[in-house]
Design a protein around this motif. Structure first.
Motif, PDB file in Angstrom:
ATOM      1  N   ASP A  44      18.466  43.708 -27.576  1.00 14.32           N
ATOM      2  CA  ASP A  44      19.030  42.842 -28.618  1.00 14.32           C
ATOM      3  C   ASP A  44      20.027  41.847 -28.034  1.00 14.32           C
ATOM      4  N   MET A  45      19.947  41.642 -26.703  1.00 18.10           N
ATOM      5  CA  MET A  45      20.781  40.644 -26.022  1.00 18.10           C
ATOM      6  C   MET A  45      19.868  39.703 -25.236  1.00 18.10           C
ATOM      7  N   ALA A  46      20.345  38.467 -25.045  1.00 22.08           N
ATOM      8  CA  ALA A  46      19.588  37.486 -24.275  1.00 22.08           C
ATOM      9  C   ALA A  46      20.574  36.555 -23.578  1.00 22.08           C
ATOM     10  N   ALA A  47      20.079  35.842 -22.586  1.00 22.95           N
ATOM     11  CA  ALA A  47      20.895  34.877 -21.857  1.00 22.95           C
ATOM     12  C   ALA A  47      20.223  33.516 -21.865  1.00 22.95           C
ATOM     13  N   GLY A  48      21.030  32.469 -21.811  1.00 21.54           N
ATOM     14  CA  GLY A  48      20.535  31.102 -21.742  1.00 21.54           C
ATOM     15  C   GLY A  48      21.089  30.426 -20.510  1.00 21.54           C
ATOM     16  N   PHE A  49      20.242  29.597 -19.902  1.00 20.60           N
ATOM     17  CA  PHE A  49      20.619  28.909 -18.673  1.00 20.60           C
ATOM     18  C   PHE A  49      20.243  27.439 -18.794  1.00 20.60           C
ATOM     19  N   LEU A  50      21.046  26.566 -18.187  1.00 19.82           N
ATOM     20  CA  LEU A  50      20.814  25.128 -18.247  1.00 19.82           C
ATOM     21  C   LEU A  50      21.796  24.412 -17.340  1.00 19.82           C
ATOM     22  N   VAL A  51      21.598  23.110 -17.207  1.00 22.68           N
ATOM     23  CA  VAL A  51      22.524  22.253 -16.475  1.00 22.68           C
ATOM     24  C   VAL A  51      22.984  21.157 -17.429  1.00 22.68           C
ATOM     25  N   VAL A  52      24.314  20.922 -17.483  1.00 16.73           N
ATOM     26  CA  VAL A  52      24.869  19.804 -18.246  1.00 16.73           C
ATOM     27  C   VAL A  52      25.363  18.788 -17.227  1.00 16.73           C
ATOM     28  N   ARG A  53      24.725  17.615 -17.197  1.00 18.22           N
ATOM     29  CA  ARG A  53      25.127  16.541 -16.283  1.00 18.22           C
ATOM     30  C   ARG A  53      26.026  15.561 -17.031  1.00 18.22           C
ATOM     31  N   ASN A  54      27.076  15.103 -16.343  1.00 20.39           N
ATOM     32  CA  ASN A  54      28.020  14.155 -16.935  1.00 20.39           C
ATOM     33  C   ASN A  54      28.042  12.905 -16.067  1.00 20.39           C
ATOM     34  N   THR A  55      27.421  11.837 -16.539  1.00 22.04           N
ATOM     35  CA  THR A  55      27.424  10.578 -15.796  1.00 22.04           C
ATOM     36  C   THR A  55      28.539   9.652 -16.271  1.00 22.04           C
ATOM     37  N   GLY A  56      29.378  10.137 -17.177  1.00 26.96           N
ATOM     38  CA  GLY A  56      30.472   9.333 -17.716  1.00 26.96           C
ATOM     39  C   GLY A  56      31.680   9.310 -16.806  1.00 26.96           C
ATOM     40  N   GLY A  57      32.684   8.565 -17.234  1.00 25.00           N
ATOM     41  CA  GLY A  57      33.885   8.364 -16.437  1.00 25.00           C
ATOM     42  C   GLY A  57      35.001   9.351 -16.713  1.00 25.00           C
ATOM     43  N   SER A  58      34.796  10.301 -17.622  1.00 28.11           N
ATOM     44  CA  SER A  58      35.829  11.313 -17.864  1.00 28.11           C
ATOM     45  C   SER A  58      35.173  12.682 -18.024  1.00 28.11           C
ATOM     46  N   SER A  59      35.937  13.702 -17.700  1.00 28.06           N
ATOM     47  CA  SER A  59      35.426  15.071 -17.805  1.00 28.06           C
ATOM     48  C   SER A  59      35.399  15.508 -19.266  1.00 28.06           C
ATOM     49  N   ASP A  60      34.726  16.617 -19.505  1.00 29.92           N
ATOM     50  CA  ASP A  60      34.679  17.208 -20.837  1.00 29.92           C
ATOM     51  C   ASP A  60      34.668  18.723 -20.645  1.00 29.92           C
ATOM     52  N   ARG A  61      34.674  19.451 -21.737  1.00 29.51           N
ATOM     53  CA  ARG A  61      34.627  20.913 -21.679  1.00 29.51           C
ATOM     54  C   ARG A  61      33.621  21.430 -22.692  1.00 29.51           C
ATOM     55  N   LEU A  62      32.759  22.334 -22.242  1.00 26.91           N
ATOM     56  CA  LEU A  62      31.889  23.075 -23.153  1.00 26.91           C
ATOM     57  C   LEU A  62      32.761  24.144 -23.776  1.00 26.91           C
ATOM     58  N   THR A  63      32.917  24.109 -25.107  1.00 24.66           N
ATOM     59  CA  THR A  63      33.847  25.020 -25.778  1.00 24.66           C
ATOM     60  C   THR A  63      33.162  26.128 -26.571  1.00 24.66           C
ATOM     61  N   SER A  64      31.927  25.896 -27.007  1.00 24.85           N
ATOM     62  CA  SER A  64      31.221  26.946 -27.748  1.00 24.85           C
ATOM     63  C   SER A  64      29.744  26.599 -27.856  1.00 24.85           C
ATOM     64  N   VAL A  65      28.970  27.617 -28.262  1.00 23.32           N
ATOM     65  CA  VAL A  65      27.534  27.464 -28.467  1.00 23.32           C
ATOM     66  C   VAL A  65      27.189  28.172 -29.774  1.00 23.32           C
ATOM     67  N   THR A  66      26.352  27.551 -30.584  1.00 23.16           N
ATOM     68  CA  THR A  66      25.885  28.177 -31.820  1.00 23.16           C
ATOM     69  C   THR A  66      24.360  28.192 -31.822  1.00 23.16           C
ATOM     70  N   SER A  67      23.785  29.175 -32.531  1.00 17.63           N
ATOM     71  CA  SER A  67      22.330  29.294 -32.599  1.00 17.63           C
ATOM     72  C   SER A  67      21.934  30.127 -33.805  1.00 17.63           C
ATOM     73  N   PRO A  68      20.823  29.775 -34.449  1.00  8.77           N
ATOM     74  CA  PRO A  68      20.334  30.608 -35.543  1.00  8.77           C
ATOM     75  C   PRO A  68      19.831  31.975 -35.049  1.00  8.77           C
ATOM     76  N   LEU A  69      19.614  32.125 -33.747  1.00  3.67           N
ATOM     77  CA  LEU A  69      19.129  33.386 -33.192  1.00  3.67           C
ATOM     78  C   LEU A  69      20.174  34.495 -33.270  1.00  3.67           C
ATOM     79  N   SER A  70      21.452  34.110 -33.212  1.00  2.00           N
ATOM     80  CA  SER A  70      22.531  35.100 -33.208  1.00  2.00           C
ATOM     81  C   SER A  70      23.814  34.494 -33.754  1.00  2.00           C
ATOM     82  N   ASP A  71      24.583  35.331 -34.454  1.00  4.36           N
ATOM     83  CA  ASP A  71      25.902  34.902 -34.912  1.00  4.36           C
ATOM     84  C   ASP A  71      26.948  35.125 -33.834  1.00  4.36           C
TER      85      ASP A  71
END
Length: 149
Positions: A44-71
């Protein structure tokens, strides 16, 4: 026009151009997701993997993830073979955030259903600055690892 007025105008124009140049280097993050996948879960657990590329001039932060698969979707960091939940990941300007097998990743717990290989899981990445990004995770075989393909 007298010499003082011309000098003041030139100075104002130069200052404006310099300020415009400064704001361009502080441009918004430009984020794009690639290589997303989820190995077929065996519990009843799963993992997700990916790459987030930032071509912009300032950094950002991934703060959360939501999905209908799990609350209960969280982000985890793996260091020295120890996994721990974190509140955010940096996506550096001109760089990338790599969530990969054996490393940092997205964790889905208490799955509402168990997706099968060939299906797609939808999720949304939320950032500090950028708008959310909807991602479709193709479900791959349980042992899938793109680094070993």
């Amino acid at each position: 026009m007298n010499r003082r007025t011309t000098l003041a105008g030139a100075l104002a124009l130069t200052t404006g151009l310099a300020l415009a140049g400064c704001s361009a280097s502080d441009s918004k993050p430009e984020l794009k997701v690639t290589g997303a996948f989820m190995p077929q879960p065996v519990s009843d657990m799963a993992a997700g993997f990916l790459v987030v590329r930032n071509t912009g001039g300032s950094s950002d932060r991934l703060t959360s993830v939501t999905s209908p698969l799990s609350d209960h979707v969280t982000i985890h960091e793996t260091k020295n073979q120890t996994m721990r939940m974190v509140t955010s990941f940096e996506v550096p300007a001109g760089g990338e955030l790599d969530l990969e097998r054996g490393g940092s990743h997205i964790m889905f717990t208490a799955l509402k259903e168990r997706p099968k290989q060939g299906e797609t899981v939808t999720m949304e990445l939320h950032f500090e600055k950028a708008d959310p990004i909807r991602v479709d995770l193709p479900v791959k075989e349980t042992t899938y690892n793109p680094k070993k393909q």
